[in-house]
Design an enzyme around this catalytic site. Structure first.
Site, PDB file in Angstrom:
ATOM      1  N   SER A 285     181.163  36.036 130.515  1.00  5.68           N
ATOM      2  CA  SER A 285     180.316  36.407 129.377  1.00  5.68           C
ATOM      3  C   SER A 285     181.217  36.974 128.281  1.00  5.68           C
ATOM      4  O   SER A 285     182.313  37.483 128.576  1.00  5.68           O
ATOM      5  CB  SER A 285     179.324  37.487 129.819  1.00  5.68           C
TER       6      SER A 285
ATOM      7  N   TYR B 241     176.983  45.251 133.906  1.00  2.00           N
ATOM      8  CA  TYR B 241     177.064  43.802 133.666  1.00  2.00           C
ATOM      9  C   TYR B 241     178.406  43.450 133.033  1.00  2.00           C
ATOM     10  O   TYR B 241     179.112  42.549 133.493  1.00  2.00           O
ATOM     11  CB  TYR B 241     175.905  43.378 132.759  1.00  2.00           C
TER      12      TYR B 241
HETATM   13  P1  NAP Z   1     168.755  32.948 134.097  1.00  2.00           P
HETATM   14  O1  NAP Z   1     168.030  32.202 133.053  1.00  2.00           O
HETATM   15  O2  NAP Z   1     168.245  34.263 134.562  1.00  2.00           O
HETATM   16  O3  NAP Z   1     168.980  31.973 135.357  1.00  2.00           O
HETATM   17  C1  NAP Z   1     169.691  32.461 136.448  1.00  2.00           C
HETATM   18  C2  NAP Z   1     169.933  31.362 137.446  1.00  2.00           C
HETATM   19  O4  NAP Z   1     170.758  31.925 138.493  1.00  2.00           O
HETATM   20  C3  NAP Z   1     168.678  30.850 138.095  1.00  2.00           C
HETATM   21  O5  NAP Z   1     168.850  29.486 138.415  1.00  2.00           O
HETATM   22  C4  NAP Z   1     168.582  31.713 139.357  1.00  2.00           C
HETATM   23  O6  NAP Z   1     167.934  31.084 140.455  1.00  2.00           O
HETATM   24  C5  NAP Z   1     170.045  31.864 139.703  1.00  2.00           C
HETATM   25  N1  NAP Z   1     170.272  33.065 140.484  1.00  2.00           N
HETATM   26  C6  NAP Z   1     170.035  34.356 140.133  1.00  2.00           C
HETATM   27  N2  NAP Z   1     170.360  35.170 141.145  1.00  2.00           N
HETATM   28  C7  NAP Z   1     170.808  34.383 142.142  1.00  2.00           C
HETATM   29  C8  NAP Z   1     171.270  34.639 143.437  1.00  2.00           C
HETATM   30  N3  NAP Z   1     171.333  35.869 143.935  1.00  2.00           N
HETATM   31  N4  NAP Z   1     171.660  33.584 144.210  1.00  2.00           N
HETATM   32  C9  NAP Z   1     171.588  32.312 143.733  1.00  2.00           C
HETATM   33  N5  NAP Z   1     171.137  32.009 142.516  1.00  2.00           N
HETATM   34  C10 NAP Z   1     170.746  33.033 141.731  1.00  2.00           C
HETATM   35  O7  NAP Z   1     170.245  33.253 133.614  1.00  2.00           O
HETATM   36  P2  NAP Z   1     171.167  32.486 132.554  1.00  2.00           P
HETATM   37  O8  NAP Z   1     170.967  33.109 131.232  1.00  2.00           O
HETATM   38  O9  NAP Z   1     171.012  31.014 132.698  1.00  2.00           O
HETATM   39  O10 NAP Z   1     172.607  32.954 133.063  1.00  2.00           O
HETATM   40  C11 NAP Z   1     173.441  32.104 133.828  1.00  2.00           C
HETATM   41  C12 NAP Z   1     174.830  32.699 133.840  1.00  2.00           C
HETATM   42  O11 NAP Z   1     175.300  32.807 132.494  1.00  2.00           O
HETATM   43  C13 NAP Z   1     174.883  34.115 134.423  1.00  2.00           C
HETATM   44  O12 NAP Z   1     176.083  34.274 135.152  1.00  2.00           O
HETATM   45  C14 NAP Z   1     174.877  34.989 133.193  1.00  2.00           C
HETATM   46  O13 NAP Z   1     175.466  36.228 133.436  1.00  2.00           O
HETATM   47  C15 NAP Z   1     175.717  34.137 132.250  1.00  2.00           C
HETATM   48  N6  NAP Z   1     175.522  34.433 130.837  1.00  2.00           N
HETATM   49  C16 NAP Z   1     174.311  34.319 130.256  1.00  2.00           C
HETATM   50  C17 NAP Z   1     174.184  34.596 128.900  1.00  2.00           C
HETATM   51  C18 NAP Z   1     172.877  34.471 128.172  1.00  2.00           C
HETATM   52  O14 NAP Z   1     172.785  34.919 127.010  1.00  2.00           O
HETATM   53  N7  NAP Z   1     171.845  33.875 128.759  1.00  2.00           N
HETATM   54  C19 NAP Z   1     175.304  35.005 128.154  1.00  2.00           C
HETATM   55  C20 NAP Z   1     176.524  35.114 128.797  1.00  2.00           C
HETATM   56  C21 NAP Z   1     176.637  34.816 130.134  1.00  2.00           C
HETATM   57  P3  NAP Z   1     166.316  31.200 140.697  1.00  2.00           P
HETATM   58  O15 NAP Z   1     165.715  30.262 139.698  1.00  2.00           O
HETATM   59  O16 NAP Z   1     166.097  30.749 142.097  1.00  2.00           O
HETATM   60  O17 NAP Z   1     165.950  32.613 140.442  1.00  2.00           O
END
Ligand code: NAP
Length: 246
Positions: free
Chosen positions: A144, A158
């Protein structure tokens, strides 16, 4: 499937692929020809809908339920994926969680779960996936831009976890480079997913580009790092955040 197939027949494992950035990564890798296995925890319907979408588009994907917080279950899922795929060429450590709270209110259980899912899981996923990888393998960790710069109070743990992801990326690149395997991180800024839902206006006010990313944008960067032109990019964290931390 598109005619541009730089990942044709590559075998990919994506953690947390059912929603958000992970789902966009599954789509993009499959679109470029990879056979994709992905994990999820609590969204079987979203996982199945994504598989159906990929297959309808001529791609190949399947899902495995595995909580990244449970190392045994995560490593078993990667072994199963490797057996079904016949090996692993690409590992994307995407699963991640965020808990927002100022230090006074932050609980030990939220601290432990954040570290287990965001830090311990990618480390042990790499340990297992590397057992099934040959030269040419690619590991991409979804870190991130909070690994680079803190913008708001309340995301200390985080940000700390994502700094650890970027740090382990650098160190493991040294370990895997002699085997012909690259290890890189992407460092997205605010991206439209369930993780950021409801906070869009506040978030956008901090982004010079005046918008959030679509999940397809970090996914495209992951696909590039997984592809044949990125073989000499190794041990780095690439920020994709509309100049937010520039
Ligand atoms: P999200 O919309 O909350 O989706 C999270 C995904 O991860 C879902 O598919 C969820 O599965 C899965 N997940 C969560 N906990 C898990 C666990 N314990 N074991 C296996 N799978 C798990 O999040 P996102 O925004 O797409 O984020 C994805 C990645 O990008 C993360 O690492 C986050 O930190 C990073 N990121 C996000 C942003 C942002 O602005 N969105 C920015 C920087 C970095 P389920 O559907 O089964 O719950």
């Amino acid at each position: 499937m598109s005619a541009y197939l730089p990942l044709l027949d590559k075998r990919a494992v994506v953690t947390g692929g059912s929603r958000g950035i992970g789902a966009a990564i599954v789509r993009k890798l499959a679109e470029q020809g990879a056979h994709v296995a992905f994990t999820y925890t609590s969204s079987p319907d979203a996982a199945q809908a994504l598989i159906d979408e990929v297959v309808a588009g001529g791609g190949k994907a399947f899902a495995l339920q595995a909580d990244s917080a449970d190392v045994t279950s995560l490593q078993a899922a990667i072994r199963t994926a490797a057996e079904k795929l016949g090996g692993v060429d690409i590992l994307v450590n995407n699963a991640g969680i965020i808990a927002h709270a100022l230090i006074d209110d932050f609980t030990a259980s939220d601290f432990d779960r954040t570290i287990a899912v965001n830090v311990r899981a990618p480390f042990f996923a790499m340990q297992e996936a590397a057992r099934h990888m040959q030269a040419g393998g690619r590991v991409i960790n979804v870190s991130s831009n909070t690994a680079v710069s803190a913008r708001v109070p309340g995301s200390t743990v985080y940000g700390m976890s994502k700094s650890a992801v970027t740090a382990m990326t650098r160190s493991l690149a040294h370990e895997f480079a002699p085997r012909g395997i690259t290890v890189n991180a992407i460092q997205p800024g605010p991206t439209r997913t369930d993780m950021t839902a409801g906070r869009e206006d506040y978030i956008i006010s901090m982004v010079p580009a005046g918008r959030m990313a679509d999940a397809s944008e970090p996914a495209a960067l992951v696909a590039y790092l997984a592809g044949p032109d990125a073989g000499f990019i190794n041990g780095t964290g690439l920020t994709i955040d509309g100049a937010m931390t520039a």
